[in-house]
Each structure stands twice: as structure tokens, then as C-alpha cells.
Design an enzyme around this catalytic site. Structure first.
Site, PDB file in Angstrom:
ATOM      1  N   ARG A   1       0.849  -1.192   0.000  1.00  0.00           N
ATOM      2  CA  ARG A   1       0.000   0.000   0.000  1.00  0.00           C
ATOM      3  C   ARG A   1       0.881   1.237   0.000  1.00  0.00           C
ATOM      4  O   ARG A   1       1.908   1.279   0.701  1.00  0.00           O
ATOM      5  CB  ARG A   1      -0.906   0.037   1.246  1.00  0.00           C
TER       6      ARG A   1
ATOM      7  N   ASN B   1      11.844  -0.033   4.580  1.00  0.00           N
ATOM      8  CA  ASN B   1      11.182  -0.796   3.522  1.00  0.00           C
ATOM      9  C   ASN B   1      12.246  -1.486   2.688  1.00  0.00           C
ATOM     10  O   ASN B   1      13.378  -1.003   2.578  1.00  0.00           O
ATOM     11  CB  ASN B   1      10.356   0.133   2.618  1.00  0.00           C
TER      12      ASN B   1
ATOM     13  N   HIS C   1      12.977  -2.881  -1.180  1.00  0.00           N
ATOM     14  CA  HIS C   1      12.488  -2.704  -2.542  1.00  0.00           C
ATOM     15  C   HIS C   1      13.370  -3.543  -3.464  1.00  0.00           C
ATOM     16  O   HIS C   1      14.610  -3.468  -3.363  1.00  0.00           O
ATOM     17  CB  HIS C   1      12.555  -1.220  -2.933  1.00  0.00           C
TER      18      HIS C   1
ATOM     19  N   SER D   1      17.194  -3.154  -2.304  1.00  0.00           N
ATOM     20  CA  SER D   1      17.621  -2.034  -1.459  1.00  0.00           C
ATOM     21  C   SER D   1      16.741  -1.953  -0.217  1.00  0.00           C
ATOM     22  O   SER D   1      15.519  -2.155  -0.309  1.00  0.00           O
ATOM     23  CB  SER D   1      17.475  -0.705  -2.225  1.00  0.00           C
TER      24      SER D   1
ATOM     25  N   LEU E   1       7.978   8.056  -2.581  1.00  0.00           N
ATOM     26  CA  LEU E   1       7.825   6.609  -2.796  1.00  0.00           C
ATOM     27  C   LEU E   1       9.158   5.983  -3.189  1.00  0.00           C
ATOM     28  O   LEU E   1       9.809   6.428  -4.140  1.00  0.00           O
ATOM     29  CB  LEU E   1       6.797   6.353  -3.910  1.00  0.00           C
ATOM     30  N   ASP E   2       9.588   4.993  -2.399  1.00  0.00           N
ATOM     31  CA  ASP E   2      10.854   4.275  -2.680  1.00  0.00           C
ATOM     32  C   ASP E   2      12.030   5.239  -2.764  1.00  0.00           C
ATOM     33  O   ASP E   2      12.992   4.995  -3.498  1.00  0.00           O
ATOM     34  CB  ASP E   2      10.740   3.485  -4.000  1.00  0.00           C
TER      35      ASP E   2
HETATM   36  C1  GRF Z   1       9.701  -9.113  -2.488  1.00  0.00           C
HETATM   37  O1  GRF Z   1      10.245  -9.104  -3.791  1.00  0.00           O
HETATM   38  C2  GRF Z   1      10.006  -7.785  -1.846  1.00  0.00           C
HETATM   39  O2  GRF Z   1      11.164  -7.169  -2.368  1.00  0.00           O
HETATM   40  C3  GRF Z   1       8.817  -6.962  -2.196  1.00  0.00           C
HETATM   41  O3  GRF Z   1       7.719  -7.858  -2.091  1.00  0.00           O
HETATM   42  C4  GRF Z   1       8.172  -9.162  -2.556  1.00  0.00           C
HETATM   43  C5  GRF Z   1       7.539 -10.252  -1.753  1.00  0.00           C
HETATM   44  O4  GRF Z   1       8.070 -10.193  -0.468  1.00  0.00           O
HETATM   45  N1  GRF Z   1       8.706  -5.835  -1.299  1.00  0.00           N
HETATM   46  P1  GRF Z   1       7.644 -11.259   0.689  1.00  0.00           P
HETATM   47  O5  GRF Z   1       7.986 -12.651   0.199  1.00  0.00           O
HETATM   48  O6  GRF Z   1       6.150 -11.126   0.912  1.00  0.00           O
HETATM   49  O7  GRF Z   1       8.482 -10.847   1.862  1.00  0.00           O
END
Ligand code: GRF
Length: 196
Positions: A91, A107, A109, A136, A144-145
Site C-alpha cells: 500500500r 522498507n 524494494h 535495497s 515513494l521508494d
Molecule cells: C519481495 O520481492 C520484496 O522485495 C517486495 O515484495 C516481494 C515479496 O516479499 N517488497 P515477501 O515474500 O512477501 O516478503
């Protein structure tokens, strides 16, 4: 003991890695795993690990982001976290939420930021003809990011890679990187973690 809330939307493999890292002499412990998606796979994994879980479904709030985030903050703060780790949390957060946890929220990414902010990062790196990809960990700010980068892990892009191939190569590095960054972040150490 420092308390960390982890926010997920799906399978929570990064949440599992983070939770498993917070043992022994680690200064923090997971205090909550919260999902915006009812029944997200990560919730069962967290419960099996004995971690408190919660769900705040964003759908009933429709377009009212502020109301959703108010419910989110209430559910999170009931567990009194010192830090938040977004881990596959899908979200977009408004400045209201971000300011409430300013300086305390991370976070992960799946790209070498600042390249490929947003979605479909692996497909975009392959499409661009990059020879390297990765992930990262950054502090969450209103952009964002876009917050300060606290860690990166690098993997090669190989000829013929599909985005699934690349995702499968990056994900294990996420599971190494995120716990390493979190362990420093919770003691105020912002020295970047660079892998390999
Ligand atoms: C991952 O690629 C992560 O980088 C992104 O969501 C994907 C799934 O993550 N934020 P997870 O297996 O639910 O932790």
C-alpha cells in the site's frame, strides 16, 4: 527489549527472515505482524512463530486513505513498536502515516535504488539490458521508494533471465540484507550494508 512491527501483504518471506533474525543477543524482537490483506500467507507463518498478528483490510475504506491509515496506526500502536519494517507491504502510504513513524520505518524494494522505483522492477532491469540487479533497504519518507538507502545487495542478470528467474535470485539476498540492516538500524547505526 526493542520492539519491531512488520507489515506484510502476502507470503511474508522477508517477514520470516526478519523474525528469525531477532533472537539471542539481537537487541530487538518482533512484536506484531500486520497485513492489509485478510488471510495473507505470512499471517499463518507469523502465528506459527508465536508472533502476534493483526489484519486491517484496506478494502472497506475504499479511497479514504486517511481513514485506513488511522485504523492501521491504531492497530499497530496497540503493540507499542519502536520500529516498523515494511516487508512486501503493497500500500502507498501518505505523509500522515509516514510522519507518525518518522525515522523509525524501513522498507525493502527489489531494485538497486534509485533505479526502478515502483513496480515490475526485474522486468524493467532486464528490458533495459542491465547486467546487474538487486534489492535495497531504505528509510521510508514521503517520496515513494525514495528515502535514504541503508543497504543494497547485488546479483548478476544472466542471458535469458526471465523476471521470475531474477526474482528468484534476488529474494534470497533480500533475506540476508534486510535482517542485517535492521540489526544496525535499531541501535542507531546507519552504516550502509553492501552485499555481497
Ligand atoms: C519481495 O520481492 C520484496 O522485495 C517486495 O515484495 C516481494 C515479496 O516479499 N517488497 P515477501 O515474500 O512477501 O516478503
Amino acid at each position: 527489549m526493542t520492539r519491531v512491527a512488520i507489515l506484510i501483504s502476502g507470503g511474508g518471506s522477508n517477514m520470516v527472515a526478519l523474525a528469525q533474525s531477532m533472537t539471542g543477543d539481537h537487541p530487538a524482537r518482533p512484536c506484531l505482524v500486520l497485513s492489509n490483506v485478510p488471510g495473507a500467507g505470512g499471517l499463518a507463518k507469523a502465528a506459527a512463530m508465536g508472533i502476534a498478528t493483526a489484519t486491517v483490510d484496506h478494502k472497506p475504506f475504499a479511497k479514504d486513505r486517511e481513514a485506513f491509515e488511522g485504523a492501521l496506526i491504531e492497530a499497530i500502536d496497540a503493540h507499542q513498536p519502536d520500529f516498523l519494517a515494511l516487508a512486501g507491504f503493497m500500500r502507498i502510504l501518505t505523509p500522515k502515516f509516514i510522519n507518525h513513524y518518522a525515522g523509525r520505518m524501513l522498507n525493502i524494494h527489489p531494485s538497486l535504488l534509485p533505479k526502478y522505483k515502483g513496480l515490475h522492477t526485474h522486468a524493467r532491469a532486464i528490458e533495459a539490458g542491465d547486467t546487474q540487479a538487486g534489492c535495497s533497504v531504505h528509510e521510508v519518507t514521503a517520496e515513494l521508494d525514495g528515502g535514504p538507502i541503508l543497504g543494497q545487495a547485488h546479483v548478476p542478470i544472466l542471458p535469458g533471465d526471465t523476471s521470475d528467474d531474477l526474482a528468484a535470485r534476488v529474494l534470497p539476498m533480500e533475506h540476508q540484507l534486510y535482517p542485517a540492516v535492521l540489526r544496525r538500524f535499531v541501535i542507531g547505526d546507519r552504516t550502509p550494508v553492501i552485499l555481497p
